[in-house]
Design an enzyme around this catalytic site. Sequence first.
Site, PDB file in Angstrom:
ATOM      1  N   CYS A  76      59.439  38.877  18.560  1.00 52.91           N
ATOM      2  CA  CYS A  76      59.873  37.834  17.619  1.00 52.91           C
ATOM      3  C   CYS A  76      61.184  38.161  16.919  1.00 52.91           C
ATOM      4  O   CYS A  76      61.883  37.268  16.463  1.00 52.91           O
ATOM      5  CB  CYS A  76      58.795  37.599  16.580  1.00 52.91           C
ATOM      6  SG  CYS A  76      58.182  39.122  15.816  1.00 52.91           S
ATOM      7  N   GLU A 122      53.571  33.788  10.891  1.00 51.48           N
ATOM      8  CA  GLU A 122      54.618  34.703  11.351  1.00 51.48           C
ATOM      9  C   GLU A 122      55.135  34.154  12.678  1.00 51.48           C
ATOM     10  O   GLU A 122      54.477  34.292  13.708  1.00 51.48           O
ATOM     11  CB  GLU A 122      54.025  36.109  11.532  1.00 51.48           C
ATOM     12  CG  GLU A 122      53.535  36.735  10.238  1.00 51.48           C
ATOM     13  CD  GLU A 122      54.642  37.517   9.533  1.00 51.48           C
ATOM     14  OE1 GLU A 122      55.507  38.078  10.213  1.00 51.48           O
ATOM     15  OE2 GLU A 122      54.633  37.539   8.279  1.00 51.48           O
TER      16      GLU A 122
END
Lengths: 490, 491
Positions: free
Chosen positions: B257, B222
Amino acid sequence: MASEGEKKAVFDAESVVKELRASFAAGTTKSYEWRSTQLNAMLKMMEENEPLIIAALRDDLSKPELESSIYEIAMVKSSCRMALKKMKQWMMPEKAKTSLITFPSSAEIVPEPLGVVLVISAWNYPFLLSLDPVVGAIAAGNAVVLKPSEISPATSSLLARLAADYLDHSCIKVIEGAVPETAALLEQKWDKILYTGNGRIARTVMAAAAKHLTPVVLELGGKCPVIVDSDINLQVATRRIIAGKWGCNNGQACVSPDYIITPKNYAQKLIDSLKCELERFYGKNPLESKDLSRIVNSSHFARLSKLLDEDKVSSKIIHGGERDKANLKIAPTILLDVPQDSLIMTEEIFGPLLPIILVDKVEDSFDVINSSGTRPLAAYLFTNDKKLKKKFIATVSAGGLVVNDTTVHLAEPTLPFGGVGDSGTGAYHGKFSFDTFSHKKAVLCRGFAGDAFVRYPPYSRGKIRLLKALFDGSFLGIIRALIGWSNSKS
Amino acid sequence: MGIEVEKKAGFDTESAKEVVKELRASFVAGKTKTYEWRRTQLTAMLKMMDENEPQIVAALTDDLSKPELESSIYEIAMLKNSCKLALKEMKHWMMPKKAKTSLTSFPSSAEIVSDPLGVVLIISAWNYPFLLSLDPVVGAIAAGNAIVLKPSEISPSTASLLAKLVKKYLDCSCIKVVEGAVPETTALLEQKWDKIMYTGNGRIARIVMAAAAKHLTPVVLELGGKSPVIVDSGINLQVATRRIIAGKWGCNNGQACISPDYIITTKDYALELVDSFKCELERFYGKNPLESKDLSRIVNSNHFARLLKLLDEDKVSSKIVYGGERDETNLKIAPTILLDVPQDSLIMNEEIFGPLLPIIMIDKVEDSFDLINYSGAKPLAAYLFTNNKKLKEKFVEKVSAGGLVVNDTTVHLAEPSLPFGGVGESGMGAYHGKFSFDTFSHKKAVLYRSFAGDAAVRYPPYTAGKLRLMRALLGGSIMGIIRALLGWSKP
């Protein structure tokens, strides 16, 4: 020949990828029409060239016509037809439910092609294992490079020729070659790599992929065990084991039964049955049977001979053992009670040798399988005992399991085909092929109405309370929080 | 404190081996496989959060100066929801899924069984150190695995709180927290895991995947990227601006993110947009945002220096249209907007991960798709604000990213029905909701046959007749089979 060698020496992997990327960026592979055209062309390719394909497989493997026709060609045709039939549905976005947290909103999961993918195939089912993944890659809208195995060169060069003749070579390319060409390909940045083969090379492939953060599917192998319980239809069981072992490229298949585990007091019956059916299938001189693939090359012949000739093992041969080095043939061979630390019990056999391991009671076989430390691509159990079946499913970890048969799960497109642990990662076949070559993109759509001011700074106790209630999904909680908000004003 | 340091210095390859050995033994003993065990762990995790919310909020304040609302909602409440969903749906997820079988293996039945993978490693990140540590753990537990969690050392208060709480509330024969930095992570990565999930950046991700390759360990990565926001005209500008601010500065001050990284808008609309930002930013954070309690600080001096470097580059520093103030002592940078920075500037070539928002201008809004795709790296998220249906469709069709949101930012994270993960440089694999369960499971194919209905056509000696019949069988057509049986099909 010299010019071919030159061509290979100057093989420019970078420009191949560059060309495919340009085709992909231009949107060529994305349309339903393009995908449909390619898959139809592939069907046509097989219909118009079946004898040539069978001849190439005979060249490379002395593969019997039935095996080539059914387990390679018919299987790819099935794949194509299924993709053609289902592709529109597979390509459709899938609606997803949304919750109170983003209300009002709607969401869906949109499959999109990954881009430019690399398929590295194997030598044992060189036609199927090359094109089956390609079917998935095309169905999902990708540009593809296929690198067939050089150990099956006739099929490899036939694939290169047919792909160039029938498919869109601005988007689908076959690159022939061996280690240098594969290494050159692996240096490039791919959007996915599907590799079929062994664990050693798989590690190299994954390490190369890591440099570019390329996701991989690794279809490997392992020692696929067959547990044989007593009190079964022994004749049918035996035939199915033989079909999965020697009837699948003479044991050179990733899902072939590798070894048998059976209780001590059943072993003799099993052996007698195997001997009987083997003779029925292959005659008294199996080295001369046309219905057995040969050993692919002298390397593998030497490897298998080494397994057979190990001191602690050679005395355990109870059937077969004959070889014909000139013609690369080894007869169906059964061994009884080989030591667990022998070579033949430590590496994947991938050939016509079948060791039988004895246990006291059939339940002990699960420990034998799990104690090996590696999980195989497939595991098989022959039994009529319902409890044993349940325990098998619960206890044995493998890519896939079959009860009362061998290898046939491969042919069911509703089942994901892939390994776990040392037998691989990822899966394909049917819709799983489409999925593995797709990115499932989450899409959430909102409107401008219903803006929850509680999200925004300045943060306050009241906002925290309200948001907590919102996340909790409880209407009552929200009402209480709203009331508390107006009460406390904090 | 001294003893703690010794303990940490002691975690080497041998320690890592011991940990894995112990967890494997627990897994093999079947501890993690029962529904009861999984249920107990998830319930304990909920209790852990209920009983320790102030401590968790305090640790996040320590590590990030994260505002209480963000800690309480975007870390703790999100995790609670994960646990609750898993508890609610787990039985259903654990059930084998029936699969149709075809004529080829008739008569037969089949199913797909979800097996735990075994012993898994979760390496977490510093920006949402609580959520990104435990959310994957929820999935791993629900799927029946034993787990090692390695929280980020860049958020040390949360890391050590996690170690303490996990030990107290969860089954430490099956779930362990290993604290440490590079040496400890390296020692862990040398071991053989059944899956590794890593949240962080692309550089370390390559190292993680290379280590995984040695053991053929599958990975979920991720990562991040430059998540663009396309802003069209003809929209509710106030709502759009607020939602962008919420996703940028309202998410750990841009250190997330999926935070909007930069904006693309038309030349004609840019000034209106900038004005709207100035207005809403002041409404949210006041005239002195450096003093606002509602903004996380920059996590440490490394990142502070990194962000200053982006701001102070010659061709960029003159493009600041709002903000730019900094307080090095307190590691604070004010919400900063830049207009029309060059494409080859540093700020446009790395993930910003901070409170700086460049605005890129184009002639017409459709040009933004090429701009996004031009960078070559696919981001974790991409956003579009528009009322134009055709533009929406084109956006969904043309922009490849982990996930897309129209008319908001970041909220897709909170929908468990959506897979959360990247593509290309932004990562591989996904989780959240059932996707978490699936990612930590092996989907084992199971086919059942009986001894009846044995197809003699399979068996040698092979003949032309058998070949014909098998072709018909694989073709799946009853007529074809009948024809073959009667000898009427093509040879």
